[in-house]
Design an enzyme around this catalytic site. Sequence first.
Site, mmCIF file in Angstrom:
data_model
loop_
_atom_site.group_PDB
_atom_site.id
_atom_site.type_symbol
_atom_site.label_atom_id
_atom_site.label_comp_id
_atom_site.label_asym_id
_atom_site.label_seq_id
_atom_site.Cartn_x
_atom_site.Cartn_y
_atom_site.Cartn_z
ATOM 1 N N THR A 195 0.824 -1.209 0.000
ATOM 2 C CA THR A 195 0.000 0.000 0.000
ATOM 3 C C THR A 195 0.858 1.259 0.000
ATOM 4 O O THR A 195 2.001 1.236 0.445
ATOM 5 C CB THR A 195 -0.975 0.034 1.197
ATOM 6 O OG1 THR A 195 -1.779 1.211 1.104
ATOM 7 C CG2 THR A 195 -0.260 0.039 2.526
ATOM 8 N N ARG A 196 0.277 2.340 -0.531
ATOM 9 C CA ARG A 196 0.926 3.650 -0.460
ATOM 10 C C ARG A 196 -0.016 4.678 0.153
ATOM 11 O O ARG A 196 0.208 5.868 0.094
ATOM 12 C CB ARG A 196 1.368 4.129 -1.854
ATOM 13 C CG ARG A 196 0.350 3.994 -2.952
ATOM 14 C CD ARG A 196 0.772 4.713 -4.205
ATOM 15 N NE ARG A 196 0.104 5.982 -4.311
ATOM 16 C CZ ARG A 196 -1.039 6.189 -4.977
ATOM 17 N NH1 ARG A 196 -1.621 5.205 -5.639
ATOM 18 N NH2 ARG A 196 -1.575 7.379 -5.015
ATOM 19 N N HIS A 200 -7.635 1.883 6.030
ATOM 20 C CA HIS A 200 -8.892 2.049 6.748
ATOM 21 C C HIS A 200 -9.570 0.684 6.849
ATOM 22 O O HIS A 200 -8.980 -0.325 6.513
ATOM 23 C CB HIS A 200 -9.756 3.081 6.031
ATOM 24 C CG HIS A 200 -9.034 4.394 5.869
ATOM 25 N ND1 HIS A 200 -8.758 5.203 6.932
ATOM 26 C CD2 HIS A 200 -8.456 4.979 4.788
ATOM 27 C CE1 HIS A 200 -8.073 6.256 6.519
ATOM 28 N NE2 HIS A 200 -7.873 6.143 5.218
ATOM 29 N N ARG A 289 -7.646 -3.859 -6.942
ATOM 30 C CA ARG A 289 -8.155 -3.103 -8.080
ATOM 31 C C ARG A 289 -7.178 -1.967 -8.382
ATOM 32 O O ARG A 289 -6.684 -1.308 -7.480
ATOM 33 C CB ARG A 289 -9.516 -2.523 -7.675
ATOM 34 C CG ARG A 289 -10.272 -1.894 -8.791
ATOM 35 C CD ARG A 289 -11.596 -1.326 -8.278
ATOM 36 N NE ARG A 289 -12.248 -0.619 -9.354
ATOM 37 C CZ ARG A 289 -11.928 0.602 -9.732
ATOM 38 N NH1 ARG A 289 -10.976 1.259 -9.106
ATOM 39 N NH2 ARG A 289 -12.572 1.175 -10.736
ATOM 40 N N VAL A 433 13.927 37.952 -5.906
ATOM 41 C CA VAL A 433 14.586 36.650 -5.865
ATOM 42 C C VAL A 433 15.882 36.698 -6.656
ATOM 43 O O VAL A 433 16.916 36.187 -6.229
ATOM 44 C CB VAL A 433 13.665 35.555 -6.427
ATOM 45 C CG1 VAL A 433 14.419 34.259 -6.657
ATOM 46 C CG2 VAL A 433 12.493 35.320 -5.492
#
Length: 570
Positions: A195-196, A200, A289, A433
């Site tokens: 998973t990333r 849940h 999926r 800048v």
Amino acid sequence: DLTPPHGGTLKELLVDSDRAAALREEARDLPSWDLTERQVCDIELLLNGGFSPLDGFLREADYNAVCADMRLADGTLWPIPINLDVTEEFAGSLKAGARIALRHPEGMVLAIMTVEDSYRPDVRKQAEQVYGAADEAHPEVFRLFHQTNPVYLGGPLEGIELPPHHTFKHLRHTPRELREWFAKMGWNNVVAFQTRNPMHRAHVELAKRASQKGEANLLIHPVVGMTKPGDVDYFVRVRCYQEVVKHFPEQTTQLSLLPLAMRMGGPREAVWHAIIRKNHGCTRFIVGRDHAGPGKNSAGEDFYGPYDAQELVRKYQDELGIVMQPFEEMVYVEDMAQYVPRSEVPEDARVLNISGTELRRRLKEGLELPDWFSYPEVITKLRQAFPPKRQQGFTVFFTGLSGSGKSTIANVVMAKLMEHGTRPVTMLDGDLVRKHLSSELGFSKEHREINIRRIGFVASEITKNGGVAICAPIAPYRATRREVREMVSQGGGFIEVYVATPLEVCEERDRKGLYAKARAGQIKQFTGIDDPYEEPENAEVVVDTSRYSADELAQQVILHLEKQGYIDLD
Ligand code: PPS
């Protein structure tokens, strides 16, 4: 017994301590390359055997075969190219067969590489072959086109040490450590869950069902290297995972962090993930999926079909030697008060679902998250990391031609925000800048990109810390603006304001007399005259100073900020 690693043996590339001492000494006189964030991730899995059977960064023949056929030159299945990309200058300074020291950003030498091959990839071809399209909406294709050095070096590595980690050390394991731990626990059947995202209830249900179905123990194996831009950062995710593991039976589940740099390569990436899990001693791998999906392409369609990844892994199932556990999306059926796979939902039943995008939206807006969706402890951790918008920092990024009126509007916006007074405000105007941060830079494409990245870096730091950064450079390149957007959005809001004053109007006003000089050829590479300006396509606000005053336009920006919930004008 545990699954053998891919290619038969665990290819650990770290040398013993005597050799390491000799290599450290040798490294002092070698050319050295400072590894990028991506390369640090890749080298860790090369050195610890997670990428077995690779013995280093890909040589040209392997690279070509991987891109074209998903195989190394010797025929071994390998779907994703692993390359050391370097600059022309660095590559040009090396003789054939050179040895180079590969350094971690903290300074230590991680490995010495013998450069056998130095080659210039056709990145468009790589994008088409590996990711299926040369479309920059794909995050890895974008990275390949804009953030990858032009020369690839290939050759074997001698590893000195692994990249250091200062966070969650107790949750990090090399393939060997996991294999030894599984052996000690008597776990000879382990299913890995990739998973990333935060986990849940739906993910917990899915992982539980998968482990029950396979009669296997469970390895929760989240990626903590690099994931898709915009993902929840891993510090937050790991705090959530630590809560989530408490909901699994203790003796059957282990959490371990994987320092992988994902490519969001869908089907090919799923095959790669399976190989990596096999190397870590797992026997099974869950593919759900839209596995490692990059989202939509520039035509608004999915890059890959929802079950393409399962199909490709299935095709190579035998050769892979790790069993795929395909899984459908789990959805919550309100009447049953239960999660079920989508195809098993009874007819007419009401299904509840909150997508990742919807979750992020609710967190950003500070909206409710129901109990059926997640665990209260997880939601608490997420809320700590995602304060409601009116407490978040943000960046207002003005872009437009020279003399378009960017600075004037930006100054009014700044004054109004100071008057409002809820956050400290910093102005990063183009000229300012160039005086303080970029005084050595000119106006070539390369220098403009460096200039804008510096602005983006400072703005992202300010935003992350809850302040407001107002930027007003020309920023003529779309890709660089996208990089800044990704950097800043990680820690707060990003509002791009396109000051769309037409060139004729800017030139007519010519407040600094620069257009006249550019037309006379006294200034070269002047934006709009003989240098490009790529118009923004998805700016949050578009304003035109030829029709309204700076005050009116600043008010338009302020109202946008209020509508989005960053400020509260009451
Ligand atoms: S960039 O492209 O974003 O890096 O440019 P930026 O840092 O905003 O600097 C733009 C200001 O520099 C002056 N200037 C030029 N602009 C464009 N092209 C060329 N060749 C050039 N040379 C000097 C110009 O005054 C710009 O200021 P603004 O405020 O935009 O008019």
